[in-house]
Design a protein around this motif. Sequence first.
Motif, mmCIF file in Angstrom:
data_model
loop_
_atom_site.group_PDB
_atom_site.id
_atom_site.type_symbol
_atom_site.label_atom_id
_atom_site.label_comp_id
_atom_site.label_asym_id
_atom_site.label_seq_id
_atom_site.Cartn_x
_atom_site.Cartn_y
_atom_site.Cartn_z
ATOM 1 N N ASP A 109 0.868 -1.172 0.000
ATOM 2 C CA ASP A 109 0.000 0.000 0.000
ATOM 3 C C ASP A 109 0.908 1.225 0.000
ATOM 4 N N VAL A 110 0.838 2.052 -1.039
ATOM 5 C CA VAL A 110 1.733 3.209 -1.133
ATOM 6 C C VAL A 110 1.319 4.341 -0.203
ATOM 7 N N THR A 111 0.152 4.242 0.421
ATOM 8 C CA THR A 111 -0.263 5.281 1.367
ATOM 9 C C THR A 111 0.240 5.004 2.781
ATOM 10 N N THR A 112 0.540 3.736 3.082
ATOM 11 C CA THR A 112 0.985 3.345 4.428
ATOM 12 C C THR A 112 2.291 2.554 4.440
ATOM 13 N N GLY A 113 2.666 1.983 3.295
ATOM 14 C CA GLY A 113 3.837 1.116 3.220
ATOM 15 C C GLY A 113 3.537 -0.323 3.587
ATOM 16 N N LYS A 114 2.323 -0.602 4.049
ATOM 17 C CA LYS A 114 1.937 -1.938 4.519
ATOM 18 C C LYS A 114 2.045 -2.984 3.403
ATOM 19 N N ALA A 115 2.572 -4.164 3.761
ATOM 20 C CA ALA A 115 2.612 -5.291 2.830
ATOM 21 C C ALA A 115 1.193 -5.830 2.673
ATOM 22 N N LEU A 116 0.698 -5.857 1.438
ATOM 23 C CA LEU A 116 -0.663 -6.317 1.158
ATOM 24 C C LEU A 116 -0.696 -7.753 0.669
ATOM 25 N N LYS A 117 0.365 -8.152 -0.053
ATOM 26 C CA LYS A 117 0.432 -9.497 -0.630
ATOM 27 C C LYS A 117 1.860 -9.984 -0.495
ATOM 28 N N GLY A 118 2.016 -11.213 -0.025
ATOM 29 C CA GLY A 118 3.338 -11.798 0.191
ATOM 30 C C GLY A 118 3.990 -12.274 -1.078
ATOM 31 N N PRO A 119 5.221 -12.663 -0.896
ATOM 32 C CA PRO A 119 5.815 -13.176 0.329
ATOM 33 C C PRO A 119 6.276 -12.122 1.338
ATOM 34 N N THR A 121 6.160 -9.625 4.309
ATOM 35 C CA THR A 121 5.242 -9.494 5.446
ATOM 36 C C THR A 121 5.493 -8.207 6.234
ATOM 37 N N VAL A 122 6.599 -7.561 5.972
ATOM 38 C CA VAL A 122 6.996 -6.361 6.704
ATOM 39 C C VAL A 122 6.735 -5.144 5.826
ATOM 40 N N PRO A 123 6.235 -4.051 6.399
ATOM 41 C CA PRO A 123 5.969 -2.856 5.594
ATOM 42 C C PRO A 123 7.248 -2.211 5.068
ATOM 43 N N LEU A 124 7.078 -1.395 4.042
ATOM 44 C CA LEU A 124 8.193 -0.619 3.517
ATOM 45 C C LEU A 124 8.608 0.402 4.572
ATOM 46 N N PRO A 125 9.899 0.576 4.797
ATOM 47 C CA PRO A 125 10.333 1.579 5.780
ATOM 48 C C PRO A 125 9.974 2.989 5.322
ATOM 49 N N GLU A 126 9.527 3.800 6.268
ATOM 50 C CA GLU A 126 9.216 5.194 5.952
ATOM 51 C C GLU A 126 10.524 5.964 5.768
ATOM 52 N N VAL A 127 10.493 6.924 4.869
ATOM 53 C CA VAL A 127 11.657 7.758 4.554
ATOM 54 C C VAL A 127 11.267 9.205 4.827
ATOM 55 N N PRO A 128 12.099 9.951 5.542
ATOM 56 C CA PRO A 128 11.781 11.365 5.735
ATOM 57 C C PRO A 128 11.746 12.081 4.383
ATOM 58 N N VAL A 129 10.795 12.978 4.209
ATOM 59 C CA VAL A 129 10.703 13.748 2.967
ATOM 60 C C VAL A 129 10.305 15.179 3.320
ATOM 61 N N THR A 130 10.951 16.123 2.657
ATOM 62 C CA THR A 130 10.641 17.536 2.873
ATOM 63 C C THR A 130 10.512 18.219 1.517
ATOM 64 N N VAL A 131 9.941 19.413 1.542
ATOM 65 C CA VAL A 131 9.829 20.228 0.340
ATOM 66 C C VAL A 131 10.655 21.486 0.576
ATOM 67 N N LYS A 132 11.546 21.757 -0.353
ATOM 68 C CA LYS A 132 12.370 22.970 -0.266
ATOM 69 C C LYS A 132 12.364 23.632 -1.634
ATOM 70 N N ASP A 133 11.900 24.861 -1.674
ATOM 71 C CA ASP A 133 11.815 25.618 -2.933
ATOM 72 C C ASP A 133 11.020 24.860 -4.001
ATOM 73 N N GLY A 134 9.931 24.185 -3.568
ATOM 74 C CA GLY A 134 9.069 23.466 -4.504
ATOM 75 C C GLY A 134 9.601 22.115 -4.945
ATOM 76 N N LYS A 135 10.726 21.679 -4.382
ATOM 77 C CA LYS A 135 11.334 20.396 -4.759
ATOM 78 C C LYS A 135 11.286 19.428 -3.579
ATOM 79 N N LEU A 136 11.014 18.157 -3.899
ATOM 80 C CA LEU A 136 11.023 17.108 -2.868
ATOM 81 C C LEU A 136 12.452 16.648 -2.607
ATOM 82 N N ILE A 137 12.751 16.458 -1.322
ATOM 83 C CA ILE A 137 14.056 15.930 -0.923
ATOM 84 C C ILE A 137 13.786 14.795 0.057
ATOM 85 N N ALA A 138 14.276 13.605 -0.291
ATOM 86 C CA ALA A 138 14.070 12.416 0.554
ATOM 87 C C ALA A 138 15.347 12.105 1.325
ATOM 88 N N GLY A 139 15.173 11.465 2.474
ATOM 89 C CA GLY A 139 16.323 11.064 3.281
ATOM 90 C C GLY A 139 16.528 12.000 4.441
#
Length: 142
Positions: A109-119, A121-139
């Motif tokens: 699920d791209v809204t929560t990171g939750k694993a919906l279908k196996g194999p 079973t663990v959700p995707l780790p959340e990544v910090p994201v910010t917006v600076k001058d209209g640009k996305l910066i992850a990490g």
Amino acid sequence: MSGLPATRRTVLKGAALAGAAGLGAAACSTESKLGHARTPTPTAPVPLGAADEVPVGGARLYREQRVLVHCPAQGQYKAFSAQCTHAGCLLDKIEENEGNCPCHGSRFDVTTGKALKGPATVPLPEVPVTVKDGKLIAGPQA
């Protein structure tokens, strides 16, 4: 069985095989929980592009940066690693707000990171994201 008493060698051999089978099963269950991703999220700030490229209510996959970004509402962003938690493969597409892993068919699920279908079973780790001058910066931010 022939009714003959088991020899010491037979008993030890059977115990060794049972132990190896148990270890193999434990390794399989641990693999799905931990995955093979050594560094599933950016360890330094990574520019992704213009924030308005992520549709409100939708998500965008940034394969090269190994990140997916979801925009729940105008000006709000949530990011996750795009590396499958099962075997470390990179998600290849987003369909109907689900990230797809091409290696073994896991879906997230791209809204929560939750694993919906196996194999996976663990959700995707959340990544910090910010917006600076209209640009996305992850990490992690400096």
